[in-house]
Design a protein around this motif. Structure first.
Motif, PDB file in Angstrom:
ATOM      1  N   GLN A  76       0.820  -1.223   0.000  1.00 39.15           N
ATOM      2  CA  GLN A  76       0.000   0.000   0.000  1.00 39.15           C
ATOM      3  C   GLN A  76       0.843   1.259   0.000  1.00 39.15           C
ATOM      4  O   GLN A  76       1.778   1.378   0.788  1.00 39.15           O
ATOM      5  CB  GLN A  76      -0.850   0.049   1.271  1.00 39.15           C
ATOM      6  N   LYS A  85       0.611   4.978   1.009  1.00 38.80           N
ATOM      7  CA  LYS A  85      -0.213   5.919   1.763  1.00 38.80           C
ATOM      8  C   LYS A  85       0.341   7.319   1.552  1.00 38.80           C
ATOM      9  O   LYS A  85       1.554   7.524   1.691  1.00 38.80           O
ATOM     10  CB  LYS A  85      -0.185   5.559   3.249  1.00 38.80           C
ATOM     11  N   ASN A 108      -0.120  11.745   2.015  1.00 39.98           N
ATOM     12  CA  ASN A 108      -0.734  12.886   2.678  1.00 39.98           C
ATOM     13  C   ASN A 108       0.064  14.113   2.243  1.00 39.98           C
ATOM     14  O   ASN A 108       0.968  14.003   1.394  1.00 39.98           O
ATOM     15  CB  ASN A 108      -0.678  12.694   4.209  1.00 39.98           C
ATOM     16  N   ASP A 125      -2.246   4.382  14.579  1.00 46.67           N
ATOM     17  CA  ASP A 125      -2.107   2.939  14.344  1.00 46.67           C
ATOM     18  C   ASP A 125      -1.713   2.187  15.600  1.00 46.67           C
ATOM     19  O   ASP A 125      -2.223   1.097  15.879  1.00 46.67           O
ATOM     20  CB  ASP A 125      -0.995   2.689  13.311  1.00 46.67           C
ATOM     21  N   GLN A 175     -13.547   9.730   6.226  1.00 50.57           N
ATOM     22  CA  GLN A 175     -13.471   8.432   5.555  1.00 50.57           C
ATOM     23  C   GLN A 175     -13.822   8.545   4.078  1.00 50.57           C
ATOM     24  O   GLN A 175     -14.221   9.601   3.614  1.00 50.57           O
ATOM     25  CB  GLN A 175     -14.441   7.444   6.215  1.00 50.57           C
ATOM     26  N   ASN A 207     -10.453   8.391  -2.117  1.00 50.98           N
ATOM     27  CA  ASN A 207      -9.616   9.587  -2.245  1.00 50.98           C
ATOM     28  C   ASN A 207     -10.463  10.796  -2.623  1.00 50.98           C
ATOM     29  O   ASN A 207     -10.331  11.868  -2.029  1.00 50.98           O
ATOM     30  CB  ASN A 207      -8.556   9.371  -3.336  1.00 50.98           C
ATOM     31  N   LYS A 261     -12.587  12.003   0.231  1.00 46.75           N
ATOM     32  CA  LYS A 261     -11.761  12.679   1.243  1.00 46.75           C
ATOM     33  C   LYS A 261     -11.365  14.074   0.768  1.00 46.75           C
ATOM     34  O   LYS A 261     -11.389  15.036   1.540  1.00 46.75           O
ATOM     35  CB  LYS A 261     -10.505  11.851   1.530  1.00 46.75           C
ATOM     36  N   ASP A 286      -4.036   9.050   3.552  1.00 44.43           N
ATOM     37  CA  ASP A 286      -4.094   8.689   4.967  1.00 44.43           C
ATOM     38  C   ASP A 286      -3.818   9.958   5.760  1.00 44.43           C
ATOM     39  O   ASP A 286      -2.691  10.430   5.833  1.00 44.43           O
ATOM     40  CB  ASP A 286      -3.052   7.617   5.277  1.00 44.43           C
ATOM     41  N   THR A 337      -3.700  10.570   8.803  1.00 43.38           N
ATOM     42  CA  THR A 337      -2.879  10.470  10.020  1.00 43.38           C
ATOM     43  C   THR A 337      -1.391  10.361   9.690  1.00 43.38           C
ATOM     44  O   THR A 337      -0.550  10.412  10.585  1.00 43.38           O
ATOM     45  CB  THR A 337      -3.250   9.238  10.875  1.00 43.38           C
ATOM     46  N   LEU A 338      -1.083  10.185   8.405  1.00 39.91           N
ATOM     47  CA  LEU A 338       0.315  10.066   8.027  1.00 39.91           C
ATOM     48  C   LEU A 338       1.006  11.421   8.195  1.00 39.91           C
ATOM     49  O   LEU A 338       0.557  12.425   7.636  1.00 39.91           O
ATOM     50  CB  LEU A 338       0.426   9.606   6.563  1.00 39.91           C
ATOM     51  N   LYS A 362       3.491   0.597   2.856  1.00 33.67           N
ATOM     52  CA  LYS A 362       3.204  -0.473   3.813  1.00 33.67           C
ATOM     53  C   LYS A 362       3.337  -1.818   3.118  1.00 33.67           C
ATOM     54  O   LYS A 362       2.921  -1.974   1.968  1.00 33.67           O
ATOM     55  CB  LYS A 362       1.763  -0.336   4.327  1.00 33.67           C
TER      56      LYS A 362
END
Lengths: 447, 447
Positions: free
Chosen positions: B175, B177, B179, B208, B239, B242, B245, B284, B286-287, B302
Motif C-alpha cells: 500500500q 499511503k 498525505n 495505528d 473516511q 480519495n 476525502k 491517509d 494520520t500520516l 506499507k
C-alpha cells in the motif's frame, strides 16, 4: 557559515565517475562469479581488538577508531598517552583491509563453511594515511581468495582471473609479475642469513625505485656483509625466459629444500599445461610484496608500459592467516584489484567504452499542462521498452530545455507541439537528424 | 584468545544473503536508472560539523564519531562533559543518512550541477541506536531525489517508481499511503493552534499504534484543549475514497489558504490523468512522518496485509533542504526504500526468485594430475559461454567431491575417468539425469 568541505582524503563520486567505477567493478565481479567465487560483505566497523596488531605498529596508528557512547569522560581521565586514550575510548574501528575481516569471518563460521571456500569481497576500507595524489583515506578493495585448499590450481585460476578481467577492460600490455616467497627464503639460506630474510626482501623490492646501488646500500644498512650482498645481487640479476630463470634457480638453490620447493611451485604454475594467458606471467626475482603473511606464490600486476603507475593489483598464498585468530592449518591464496589505479589507467588510455558513460537516452519535453498526460503516456511507453527516459518536468522556454539535454549529453529529444495534434517530433542531436512520427509509430522507433 | 565477535548491531552477509540483497538493490537501481536518476556516492565520513544539529538532539547523540589522530590527550583534558569531549576529539563522523550528505553535495557543486538534478544513492549509513530485532547500527539506504524542480510531475514519477519496483519484486498488495504537510498545517490552523502543529502531527501519526484514546491523551498532554482535540479527531476520522476525502477536506479547510493548497496538490498527484498504478495510492490523514523538513506531499509504503512489518519506504517534498548550508530556494522531493525490511518481507512471502539464489551451475572433478590439463580446458570452454563453472581443485576421494557439490547446491557435476579417454560424464543432480558425451559435444551441452 563555515565553508563546506568533506574530510581530507575522501571523495564524492558524481554520476559520470560512479558509472565508470561501476563498469570496472561489474567487470571484476562478473569474472569472480564466473569462476565460482561467492560474495561476502562484512561490516564497516570491526572490534578494535580484531584489527590491532595485524598491520604492524604503523598500521595500528592508521586505523580509524570510532568513539564509544557512554561515560567517555571518566575513561578519558585514566589515559596516560594518546594511544592508551584511543584504546580506552574506542571499542570499534573502521576496517583497514578486507583480508583480516575475512579471516575473522572464516574463524567465526568455521563449522558452517564448506571448504574450500572461494569468496570475493568488494567494499571500501579506511586508512589514516597522509592524503596525497592517488592515495585516499577511503578506497575500495576488490579481493578474491580461496581458503582451505593447498592446490596450486588455485594459483593458476587466480592468474587467469587477472588475465580475463584486464583483457575484458581492454588493457593490452599489462604485466603479471610473479615470484615465490619460498624462493626468497631459499635466497636467505643461500646468503646464510635466514635471520635477515625480511630485510633482504624489503631491500630488493625497491630495485625499481632505487637501482642496484641503492639496494646495495640498503642491504648494508640492514646488516649484510659485502660478500653476502654480492650473493643477493647475483641472485636478483638472473636473466632470461621463465624457463631459463627456473633452470638457473634450481642450480643456485640446490642446497635449499625450501628454495627448491618454491622453484617447483613456480614451475607448476607457469608450465602452460593448464592455462594459456593473453599476457604471460613473468618471473621477477625482486618481487617481494610487503605483507609478511605470504608464504608461497606472490604476484603483482603492472599497468601497460608508458603509463606511469605503480602496481594495479597483487596477491599471493598465505599458509596460516586464520591462525591469527586461533584456527591454524587453513591455508589460502588470493588476489586483489586496485580499483582507483585501474580507473586512472583506463582514463589515461581512454579505454572506457561509451556504454559506461551513457545515461539517459531520450528526454521528452511538454508544452504545458494540457498535453502533459499525453506526453507522460509516451514516456511510460518508451520506459516499458527498457530505454532510459526522462520527462523534463518544467514547462519553461524551450531553449532551457535544450540546454539541459545538451549539458546532460542526452542524444534523443522528443516533444509535441500545441498546434500539431497526434504528432511526435524527435531529434537525434549528435547525428543532427529529425523525425516526425505518429503516436502509434513510437513503439517501434529506434532510439 | 577472547571469543571473536563483531560489533553489536552490525552484520556479516554471507553469499546467499548478499545475492538476495543484490537482487533487491539491482531491481531498485534499474528502475531509478530507467527514470533518468543518476548515481551519486558520498564518503562514509563527513565533517562532524556538517551533520550536527541536523537530526535533533537525539540524532546528535546517535551519530558515530571518528577519533582524530594527533595529540588527543591534550584536547581531552580540556573537556567538561561527554558531549564536549566527543566534539573536541572527533572532527569526522560516519554519515547518519543520505539526505544531508546529498544536500551538502548539491551546495558544494551548485555552480556545476545542471538543475533539475535527479540523483539516486545506495549506500550504508550508521546510527548508534540500541540494536534490536530489525534495527541495526549499519544499514543500507536507497534514496532517489529530484532537486531544483517545483513540478508535481516529480511526485507522480516517484510514486510510479515505488509501484514499478514493488511490482517487479512480486510484492502484490503493498500500500502507498500519501498525505500532504500543507493539509496538516491547515489542520493546525483549523484547530487554532498553528504553534502546536508539530505536536499535533506527532500525536496523530501514532493512531495505528495507540488508538483513538491514546491519541486524545497525547494531544491533551501536548497542551490541546478538549474542543481542539475534538476538531483533530473529527478531521482524521474523515473516511471514503480519495475523491470523497478530497471533497470533505476542501470544505473543512475552506478558510486555510495553505490547507487548500495541500488539497490541490494531493488532487493533482492522485487525479489519474498522468499515471496509472498497480496499487492505487490512498490518502491517509494520520500520516505525518517525523522529519520536519517536509513541506508538501509525504508518502509511506506499507507491506502487504498479513505481513507484520512497519513501513518499507517513505519520502516527501521539502522546500529548503540546502538552506541548512546557506543555499536557499532549492526545493526537492524524494523517496527511500527500506532494504532490510523489504528483504524480510520477500523472505516471509517466499518471493525471492530461484535466479537470485543460484551461484555455480557446473562443477568439474578431476581424477589426478594426469588428466588435469584436459579438465581445465573443459572448464575454460564452459566459462567462455558465460556459465558459472568451478573446478574442484582437490584430488580426493569422490564422495567428498559430491558432498561439496551438494552442500553448495550446484546442479551439474562433470568429470572424466581414468579408464575412459575422450569421454565426459555429466550428472544433473536435481533431475537425477546422467549423460555421457564426447569432448566435442561439450560446446553445445545444455547446462
Amino acid at each position: 557559515m563555515a565553508k563546506l568541505s568533506i574530510p581530507a582524503g575522501t571523495r564524492d563520486f558524481g554520476p559520470e565517475v560512479v558509472r565508470k567505477r561501476n563498469y570496472i567493478l561489474a567487470t571484476i565481479r562478473k569474472t569472480f562469479e564466473l569462476y565460482g567465487f561467492q560474495p561476502l560483505e562484512t561490516p564497516a566497523m570491526e572490534n578494535t581488538s580484531t584489527l590491532l596488531g595485524k598491520y604492524g605498529e604503523e598500521g595500528d596508528r592508521l586505523i580509524f577508531k570510532v568513539l564509544d557512547n557512554g561515560d567517555i569522560l571518566g575513561r578519558a581521565q585514566q589515559a596516560k598517552d594518546n594511544r592508551e586514550l584511543s584504546l580506552l575510548l574506542c571499542e570499534k574501528s573502521l576496517k583497514y583491509d578486507l583480508t583480516i575481516p575475512f579471516a575473522r569471518y572464516v574463524v567465526m563460521n568455521h563449522g558452517k563453511l564448506v571448504l574450500p571456500f572461494k569468496r570475493y569481497q568488494i567494499q571500501p576500507v579506511w586508512r589514516g594515511d597522509k592524503p596525497q595524489r592517488g592515495r585516499y583515506r577511503e578506497f575500495y578493495q576488490c579481493d578474491a581468495d580461496v581458503v582451505g585448499s593447498n592446490s596450486l590450481v588455485n594459483e593458476v585460476e587466480l592468474l587467469k582471473i587477472y588475465d580475463t578481467v584486464l583483457t575484458d577492460l581492454g588493457m593490452k600490455g599489462y604485466q603479471l609479475k610473479i615470484n615465490n616467497r619460498k624462493v626468497l627464503a631459499g635466497l636467505a639460506e643461500l646468503v646464510g642469513r635466514t635471520d635477515l630474510m625480511i630485510d633482504i626482501t624489503i631491500a630488493i623490492d625497491k630495485l625499481d625505485k632505487i637501482g642496484d646501488n641503492g639496494v646495495r646500500e640498503e642491504l648494508a644498512q640492514r646488516g649484510l656483509q659485502p660478500a653476502e650482498i654480492d650473493t643477493v645481487m647475483d641472485f636478483i640479476a638472473v636473466q632470461g625466459s621463465n624457463e631459463e630463470k627456473l633452470e638457473r634457480l634450481s642450480a643456485l638453490l640446490a642446497n635449499s629444500e625450501t628454495g627448491l620447493k618454491g622453484v617447483e611451485e613456480l614451475r607448476y604454475v607457469l608450465n602452460g599445461k593448464l592455462a594459456t594467458f593473453n599476457s604471460e606471467p613473468l618471473i621477477d626475482l625482486t618481487l617481494a610484496r610487503g605483507l609478511n603473511y605470504y608464504t608461497g606464490m606472490i604476484v603483482e600486476v603492472k599497468a601497460p608500459p608508458g603509463v606511469n603507475m605503480g602496481s594495479i593489483g597483487g596477491g599471493g598464498r598465505y599458509d596460516d592467516l586464520t591462525g591469527l585468530f586461533g584456527l591454524p592449518g587453513i591455508s589460502g591464496v588470493g588476489v586483489s584489484f586496485g580499483v582507483d589505479r585501474i580507473y586512472d589507467v583506463l582514463e589515461e588510455l581512454q579505454l572506457f567504452p561509451a556504454a559506461a558513460q551513457q545515461s539517459t537516452q531520450v528526454i521528452f519535453f511538454h508544452p504545458g499542462e494540457a498535453r502533459l498526460p499525453e506526453v507522460f503516456k509516451y514516456v511510460t511507453q518508451v520506459r516499458e521498452r527498457g530505454i532510459v527516459t526522462e520527462l523534463f518536468t518544467e514547462d519553461i522556454k524551450q531553449d532551457k530545455q535544450y540546454k539541459y539535454a545538451e549539458k546532460r549529453g542526452i542524444p534523443f529529444i522528443a516533444y509535441v507541439e500545441d498546434n500539431a495534434p497526434d504528432t511526435i517530433f524527435i531529434k537525434n542531436i549528435p547525428l543532427k537528424q529529425r523525425f516526425t512520427i505518429k503516436p502509434e509509430e513510437l513503439a517501434d522507433f529506434a532510439f
